[in-house]
Design an enzyme around this catalytic site. Structure first.
Site, PDB file in Angstrom:
ATOM      1  N   ASP A   1       0.916  -1.152  -0.045  1.00  0.00           N
ATOM      2  CA  ASP A   1      -0.200  -0.034   0.019  1.00  0.00           C
ATOM      3  C   ASP A   1       0.815   1.143  -0.101  1.00  0.00           C
ATOM      4  O   ASP A   1       1.960   1.139   0.281  1.00  0.00           O
ATOM      5  CB  ASP A   1      -0.708   0.046   1.292  1.00  0.00           C
TER       6      ASP A   1
ATOM      7  N   ASP B   1     -10.885   1.939  -3.047  1.00  0.00           N
ATOM      8  CA  ASP B   1     -11.297   1.791  -1.966  1.00  0.00           C
ATOM      9  C   ASP B   1     -12.933   1.691  -2.030  1.00  0.00           C
ATOM     10  O   ASP B   1     -13.513   1.141  -0.803  1.00  0.00           O
ATOM     11  CB  ASP B   1     -10.827   2.618  -0.736  1.00  0.00           C
TER      12      ASP B   1
HETATM   13  C1  GLA Z   1      -5.823   1.932   2.168  1.00  0.00           C
HETATM   14  C2  GLA Z   1      -6.372   0.600   1.269  1.00  0.00           C
HETATM   15  C3  GLA Z   1      -7.207   0.025   2.153  1.00  0.00           C
HETATM   16  C4  GLA Z   1      -6.905  -0.625   3.305  1.00  0.00           C
HETATM   17  C5  GLA Z   1      -6.275   0.552   4.170  1.00  0.00           C
HETATM   18  C6  GLA Z   1      -5.299   0.171   5.562  1.00  0.00           C
HETATM   19  O1  GLA Z   1      -6.783   2.850   2.250  1.00  0.00           O
HETATM   20  O2  GLA Z   1      -6.633   1.150   0.199  1.00  0.00           O
HETATM   21  O3  GLA Z   1      -7.749  -1.139   1.241  1.00  0.00           O
HETATM   22  O4  GLA Z   1      -5.620  -1.559   3.305  1.00  0.00           O
HETATM   23  O5  GLA Z   1      -5.448   1.483   3.404  1.00  0.00           O
HETATM   24  O6  GLA Z   1      -5.388   1.270   6.182  1.00  0.00           O
END
Ligand code: GLA
Length: 722
Positions: free
Chosen positions: A452, A519
């Site tokens: 990420d 997301d």
């Molecule tokens: C980001 C990612 C999510 C999740 C969060 C965790 O927003 O896109 O899928 O993994 O971080 O903090």
């Protein structure tokens, strides 16, 4: 030299005659009969007359456009030796095709052309590589070496491809967190349509692919040229039209002031800039899909159904809860279990702990072993979340090494998500994160990383070096870290996530196996986000989850049939607290997972088609087996529309002469509000029609409520006497 390359229906004629930098004398749909004489004729007949009050000879626009040629549009190279040598005139010293010296004329298939040139003062050496790939994609890359005794400040290096005057409509993308890849159409302007990214990551709003095409181009038709800058740091895409009518599409890395200073003997290498020609957007997309499908190692269409725990538990890392979820997942047919954010350091919420990649003894007293072991017993692979380039100010690493945080001055940059960026350009910081990741991978049996990157790089400088810009070095270090981790763990799969889908580009996809599309898992929005993400990335790379009935991002509620019927056209996952699912939901979910597992080779390995001609709120798309024996399609209706039912369903991509049995796919429940057309039959066996009839005449649609999707299958009838 004149070099004609043809692959997959695309021809590129590269003109590197008279020692001049290569220019594209032609780039577009394949030109048959391009022998030496015809190639020369094409160049000669294309030479334009000079413009009124312009230089006597109309500027020749090379792939690296040069001011020395009289070009007053954007130059390919900007930089100087303290103000001198700012308009270099390059002469080509050597040209090779596939490694051998180029003949005066070459005609062939896919190939690699390399050009070495030196400027008039002998201070700069330029290496330009142009490749026509088997998928018909053209890509170009430049490297610049300083041969002078003094330093060269490089400000900008972009490469550009000519498009004809008929390409008068642009399509690129914008977006934001939770709304990635929103298409934007505009006329090809006079001057420049410029998309600059200074986020230090590809960006949710990235231009993604910048297309120019004939008026009204769509998925099936229109002559379209497109560029993509394969770079995950700051970058540029542009479309330019000058007063004499030349039109270009270009791209490159965006360099911050003073970021690249070449000392004697040093080289800067820019990213690949991809250029795609296609008849219709589907053909453009298919070239990128074929290219990624030819990648080594390839991504298999037999991708494991995944459960990601994020929206199920967030930071509540409780072993019993997570084990219960694993059991539910395995029972539903899940094959990979991914533990998301919250397992390390002091990370009990999103305000601390990033940068300390050590399993938290507080929440995991026995380490991750009990969970990892249970997941393995249940027959699933284990995956783990990292955010390697980030640091929380409240972390051991930030306290010990405040200088490892990227900043342009003594103060840290503005915070985003309570985090800062770790400067991977510093060898010690790089080593810290590399060692910690490798230690976790050594201790546990981990087959998958979710990588990420949750904030923009703002004022991302190198503090020990007076705050000089560090995005270029950071981007390269990111690639190196991925490469080293993959080399140490062959077979490890990596997902590129960045606040959802903010790091999707062809450079990161050389090194990762999946992208987290957004997301936002709300199927209503996902229909559109998926549709446009596939303009570059094939379905098997798209992380595509079934979330809970009420979207955590939009608050909308959707039936499982809509959520699942949307998600199965990507790499399927579940991101939902299954311990709260009703028995009916669990049973229906199991059916969808089984359907995906049965059909994934087609869903994730077929040729993508997207249909034109409906209201924007009706989305029709599908995947056709490469031998055209089978296809699966979907029609999603995302709002109340007029007319209702929608006009006939027309499906493209099948063999026009073959007969297909076409009918609805029923998995679990039928769409809500369904009123089926008579041709479906009471047993839903459908009807037999030819591929041509299906495309040109179409079949009647059902009625259904908004935010529903209906899947269809088409199976070729056996040939032979009827
Ligand atoms: C980001 C990612 C999510 C999740 C969060 C965790 O927003 O896109 O899928 O993994 O971080 O903090």
């Amino acid at each position: 030299m004149l070099l004609a390359l043809t692959a997959a229906g695309v021809t590129v004629l590269i003109d590197a005659t008279a020692g001049r930098l290569p220019a594209l004398a032609y780039w577009g749909r394949a030109l048959p009969g391009l022998d030496a004489e015809q190639a020369q004729a094409l160049v000669a007949t294309g030479e334009p007359v000079a413009g009124s009050n312009d230089p006597e000879v109309r500027p020749r626009v090379a792939v690296l456009p040069g001011h020395d040629a009289g070009w007053t549009g954007r130059p390919g190279l900007r930089g100087s030796f303290a103000g001198v040598g700012w308009s270099p005139a390059f002469t080509v010293a050597a040209v090779t095709v596939d490694g051998a010296p180029a003949p005066a004329f070459h005609a062939g298939g896919p190939g690699r052309v390399e050009v070495r040139a030196v400027d008039d003062a002998g201070r700069l050496e330029l290496r330009l590589v142009l490749e026509l790939l088997p998928a018909g994609l053209l890509r170009a890359r430049a490297a610049l070496r300083n041969r002078a005794a003094e330093g060269y400040a490089l400000d900008d290096l972009v490469l550009a491809f000519p498009v004809p005057a008929e390409a008068d409509e642009l399509l690129d993308f914008t977006g934001r967190h939770n709304q990635e890849r929103v298409p934007v159409r505009s006329p090809f302007p006079a001057g420049t349509h410029l998309r600059e990214n200074r986020k230090g990551r590809t960006g949710a709003d990235s231009a993604y692919l910048l297309h120019a095409g004939t008026a009204g181009f769509g998925f099936a038709a229109g002559r379209i040229w497109a560029v993509h800058t394969a770079w995950s740091g700051n970058h540029t895409h542009y479309a330019e039209q000058v007063h004499t009518g030349e039109r270009l599409l270009g791209g490159g890395e965006l360099l911050l002031p003073g970021e690249v200073r070449l000392a004697t003997g040093e080289t800067y290498e820019g990213p690949w800039v991809y250029a795609a020609y296609g008849d219709g957007l589907d053909e453009v997309a298919r070239r990128f899909h074929r290219h990624l499908r030819a990648r080594r190692p390839p991504v298999s269409p037999r991708r494991p159904v995944t459960l990601n725990v994020w929206e199920a538990v967030y930071f509540d890392h409780d072993l019993d809860r997570l084990t219960g979820l694993a059991e539910r997942a395995a029972a539903a047919g899940v094959e990979r279990y991914v533990l998301d954010d919250g397992w390390f350091g002091s990370r009990r919420d999103d305000t601390s702990g990033l940068g300390d990649w050590v399993v938290s003894a507080q929440v995991w007293p026995a380490g991750l072993h009990p969970l990892v072991d249970r997941v393995a017993q249940l027959g699933m692979q284990f995956g783990l979340w990292f955010e390697p380039e980030m640091v929380s100010p409240d972390s051991d690493v930030a306290r010990a090494h405040p200088d490892w945080i990227m900043a342009a001055r003594a103060e840290w940059p503005v915070e985003a998500r309570t985090q800062q960026v770790l400067n991977l350009g510093l060898p010690e910081a790089y080593e810290h994160v590399r060692t910690q990741i490798l230690a976790v991978l050594a201790e546990y049996d981990i087959g998958y990383l979710k990588w990420d990157h949750n904030r923009d790089l703002i004022e991302a400088g190198t503090r020990p070096d007076g705050g000089r810009p560090g995005v270029h070095a950071q981007t390269l270090a990111f690639y190196r870290l991925l490469d080293e981790i993959r080399a140490a763990h062959p077979g490890l799969e990596i997902e590129s996530c960045s606040s959802g889908g903010a790091r999707v580009d062809l450079a990161v996809l050389e090194r990762t196996d999946r992208v987290w599309v957004s997301d936002n898992i709300d199927a209503h929005d996902r229909q559109r986000i998926m549709r446009w993400t596939t303009q570059l990335v094939p379905p098997e790379y798209l992380g595509s989850h079934i979330a809970s009935g009420r979207s955590h991002v939009t608050g909308r509620r959707h039936d499982l049939a809509f959520r699942a019927g949307t998600a199965v056209f990507g790499h399927l996952g579940i991101e939902w607290d299954l311990t709260g699912a009703t028995p009916a939901e669990t049973a229906e979910l199991r059916e969808w997972v089984a359907f995906f597992r049965r059909e994934r080779e087609l869903l994730l390995g077929g040729d993508l088609v997207r249909m034109d001609g409906y209201d924007d709120r009706v989305l029709v798309h599908g995947v056709v087996a490469p031998d055209r024996s089978r296809a699966l399609f979907a029609m999603a209706i995302t709002d109340s529309i007029v007319p209702d039912p929608v006009p006939r369903l027309r499906l493209r991509g099948l063999d026009p002469a073959a007969r297909y049995r076409v009918g609805p796919v029923v998995v679990g429940a039928e769409p809500a509000g369904l009123i089926a057309p008579r041709w479906w039959g009471a047993d839903r066996s459908g009807a037999v029609v030819t591929g041509a009839a299906l495309e040109l005449a179409g079949v009647a649609c059902p009625r259904m409520y908004p935010d529903q999707v209906q899947l269809y299958r088409a199976d070729r009838e056996p040939a032979g006497p009827r």
